[in-house]
Design an enzyme around this catalytic site. Structure first.
Site, PDB file in Angstrom:
ATOM      1  N   SER A 193       2.689  10.883  10.694  1.00 33.52           N
ATOM      2  CA  SER A 193       3.889  10.279  11.278  1.00 33.52           C
ATOM      3  C   SER A 193       5.056  10.192  10.301  1.00 33.52           C
ATOM      4  O   SER A 193       6.214  10.158  10.724  1.00 33.52           O
ATOM      5  CB  SER A 193       3.565   8.871  11.782  1.00 33.52           C
ATOM      6  OG  SER A 193       3.090   8.074  10.718  1.00 33.52           O
ATOM      7  N   ASN A 199      -3.276   8.340   6.360  1.00 33.75           N
ATOM      8  CA  ASN A 199      -4.342   8.022   7.318  1.00 33.75           C
ATOM      9  C   ASN A 199      -5.723   8.480   6.848  1.00 33.75           C
ATOM     10  O   ASN A 199      -6.652   8.552   7.638  1.00 33.75           O
ATOM     11  CB  ASN A 199      -4.032   8.668   8.676  1.00 33.75           C
ATOM     12  CG  ASN A 199      -2.710   8.188   9.235  1.00 33.75           C
ATOM     13  OD1 ASN A 199      -2.391   7.002   9.169  1.00 33.75           O
ATOM     14  ND2 ASN A 199      -1.916   9.105   9.765  1.00 33.75           N
ATOM     15  N   HIS A 254       6.938   3.577   7.765  1.00 33.71           N
ATOM     16  CA  HIS A 254       7.758   4.456   8.599  1.00 33.71           C
ATOM     17  C   HIS A 254       9.248   4.222   8.375  1.00 33.71           C
ATOM     18  O   HIS A 254       9.720   3.090   8.445  1.00 33.71           O
ATOM     19  CB  HIS A 254       7.391   4.269  10.073  1.00 33.71           C
ATOM     20  CG  HIS A 254       5.956   4.602  10.345  1.00 33.71           C
ATOM     21  ND1 HIS A 254       4.980   3.634  10.477  1.00 33.71           N
ATOM     22  CD2 HIS A 254       5.331   5.794  10.472  1.00 33.71           C
ATOM     23  CE1 HIS A 254       3.817   4.218  10.684  1.00 33.71           C
ATOM     24  NE2 HIS A 254       3.998   5.527  10.686  1.00 33.71           N
ATOM     25  N   GLY A 311      -0.428   9.723  13.257  1.00 35.26           N
ATOM     26  CA  GLY A 311      -1.799   9.207  13.264  1.00 35.26           C
ATOM     27  C   GLY A 311      -2.830  10.136  12.670  1.00 35.26           C
ATOM     28  O   GLY A 311      -4.010   9.799  12.625  1.00 35.26           O
ATOM     29  N   ASP A 331       7.575  -1.318   9.523  1.00 34.38           N
ATOM     30  CA  ASP A 331       6.476  -1.676   8.625  1.00 34.38           C
ATOM     31  C   ASP A 331       6.814  -1.069   7.267  1.00 34.38           C
ATOM     32  O   ASP A 331       7.933  -0.606   7.068  1.00 34.38           O
ATOM     33  CB  ASP A 331       5.141  -1.130   9.174  1.00 34.38           C
ATOM     34  CG  ASP A 331       5.224   0.363   9.512  1.00 34.38           C
ATOM     35  OD1 ASP A 331       5.993   1.086   8.844  1.00 34.38           O
ATOM     36  OD2 ASP A 331       4.528   0.813  10.434  1.00 34.38           O
TER      37      ASP A 331
END
Ligand SMILES: *[C@@H]1O[C@H](CO)[C@@H](O)[C@H](O)[C@H]1NC(C)=O
Ligand SMILES: *[C@@H]1O[C@H](CO)[C@@H](O)[C@H](O)[C@H]1NC(C)=O
Ligand SMILES: *[C@@H]1O[C@H](CO)[C@@H](O)[C@H](O)[C@H]1NC(C)=O
Ligand SMILES: *[C@@H]1O[C@H](CO)[C@@H](O)[C@H](O)[C@H]1NC(C)=O
Ligand SMILES: *[C@@H]1O[C@H](CO)[C@@H](O)[C@H](O)[C@H]1NC(C)=O
Ligand SMILES: *[C@@H]1O[C@H](CO)[C@@H](O)[C@H](O)[C@H]1NC(C)=O
Ligand SMILES: *[C@@H]1O[C@H](CO)[C@@H](O)[C@H](O)[C@H]1NC(C)=O
Ligand SMILES: *[C@@H]1O[C@H](CO)[C@@H](O)[C@H](O)[C@H]1NC(C)=O
Ligand SMILES: *[C@@H]1O[C@H](CO)[C@@H](O)[C@H](O)[C@H]1NC(C)=O
Length: 315
Positions: free
Chosen positions: A38, A106, A263, A74, A260
């Site tokens: 992402s 991730n 991102h 993701g 957050d």
């Protein structure tokens, strides 16, 4: 080495389609593919954030190179492999193309060994790995650090789907990177293994950038594959992006992590793309010859300057 899962049936269909799409483009113009998560993907992590891959195109004249952003939110190196997303790139790849591979956000965690629950499907087997589908014979020492590790787990697609339990031999992060890279090299492409972007380095008050293990593993994979002489380059994207965020200061950077600490808002995503371009221009890959911007125009108060070779080593 057997991997006991099936690629989705539709990957063959997607492959056929993307080959057709590629043939419509000028075969002389290299495509720069992006494989990532992402932090690079179209739409970023949602809620108005954006991935840096969306801004890379502006550093290449349309007549010189085309950027195809296949990053997907993701995903880890493992998920990208299992879901056939590297295969999708392979299907459209032509000689002279470039592939940027950037993962790590991730990939953390450990798959539960032999468990039928608890595997999210994206955590890699911890360790430095060493499986090589082309260089079949291991040429590394098999100690705990350089030996190839795998983890056997049962991946369940969803709580509702009790028929989808698939025993999966999970590889390490460097193994997934090397596996995909070797396939791209065999197609005549060159590969940039790029270290993951930082989380907000101002998160705890003062500036602090401490790379995780994944930037090191990314460098390790590039190094083990033979580096520049083999057509594999390492870009210390994390360090270049962190340098830019240090220069921008806490107020600007905090405001550009609206969701957050992972991102970025569009403005910062653009800066993160530019920091990748500076990393390319300061390195040794032939991709720098395709960049429309001069290094001297990139260097400055925001992006900073070229980092020393040793300074870019992630750990
Ligand atoms: C596959 O690649 C093509 C571009 O070649 C892209 O348009 C398509 O969305 C990709 N599909 C997946 C599932 O990644
Ligand atoms: C992100 O957007 C969704 C849908 O608009 C919303 O439900 C969610 O609360 C938002 N998340 C954050 C962290 O803002
Ligand atoms: C996992 O299962 C394999 C095959 O049944 C077995 O050899 C291995 O010892 C198991 N590992 C653990 C940690 O239970
Ligand atoms: C490491 O990988 C090689 C190449 O696939 C394989 O032959 C070997 O058995 C593996 N070693 C271990 C300890 O799994
Ligand atoms: C799949 O795993 C679940 C546990 O998560 C188990 O209850 C179920 O029986 C398994 N289904 C099959 C088909 O093995
Ligand atoms: C290597 O990549 C291919 C193509 O994506 C994939 O089918 C295969 O499972 C991968 N091998 C490993 C060990 O992950
Ligand atoms: C941040 O740095 C300043 C100046 O170096 C120092 O006075 C302050 O204590 C630091 N704050 C934190 C939270 O570390
Ligand atoms: C490179 O130049 C183009 C056009 O001159 C500009 O749009 C782009 O933002 C520049 N890229 C960087 C990384 O500065
Ligand atoms: C990197 O560091 C090593 C050890 O300090 C030194 O020998 C070497 O010359 C340095 N390389 C560069 C390119 O600065």
């Amino acid at each position: 080495m057997k991997v006991l899962y099936l690629l989705p049936f539709y990957s063959a269909l997607i492959a056929a389609r993307s080959t057709l799409q590629r043939q419509e483009l000028d075969v002389q113009i290299p495509t720069i593919w992006i494989a990532g998560d992402s932090t690079a993907a179209p739409g970023g992590g949602g809620n108005g954030t954006e991935g840096w891959g969306q801004y890379l195109q502006y550093s290449f004249l349309p007549s010189v190179a085309h950027v195809q952003n296949n990053a997907f939110a993701g995903r880890s190196a493992r998920t990208f492999t299992r879901e056939g997303r590297f295969d999708n790139i392979t299907a459209g790849l032509k000689e002279g193309d470039w592939v940027i591979i950037e993962f790590g956000h991730n990939d953390g965690g450990t798959p539960p060994v032999n468990a039928t629950v608890g595997d999210t499907g994206r955590e890699d087997c911890p360790g430095a790995g060493m499986f090589s589908p082309i260089l079949e014979a291991p040429s590394y020492e098999t100690d705990e650090y350089t030996g190839n590790q795998t983890c056997t787990t049962v991946f369940k697609r969803s709580d509702a789907d009790y028929t989808s339990n698939v025993t999966e031999i999970v590889q390490t992060f460097p193994t997934y990177l090397k596996n995909a890279t070797e396939i791209f090299l065999s197609k005549g492409a060159k590969v940039i293994l790029s270290s993951m972007t930082p989380t907000n380095p101002w998160e705890f008050g003062n500036y602090s950038y401490t790379p995780t293990i994944f930037p090191y593993y990314t460098w390790l994979a590039a190094s083990e594959l033979g580096g520049p002489s083999a057509g594999v380059y390492f870009v210390s994207h994390g360090a270049y992006a962190a340098q830019a965020m240090k220069n921008l200061g806490k107020t600007v950077v905090d405001a550009n992590y609206p969701l957050d600490h992972t991102h970025t808002a569009p403005y910062l995503a653009d800066v993160v793309a530019a920091s990748f371009v500076l990393g390319v221009k300061c390195g040794t890959s032939g991709l720098q010859g395709l960049v429309s911007n001069a290094t001297s125009r990139l260097e400055g108060q925001v992006l900073g300057t070229c980092l020393g070779v040793n300074a870019t080593l992630p750990i």
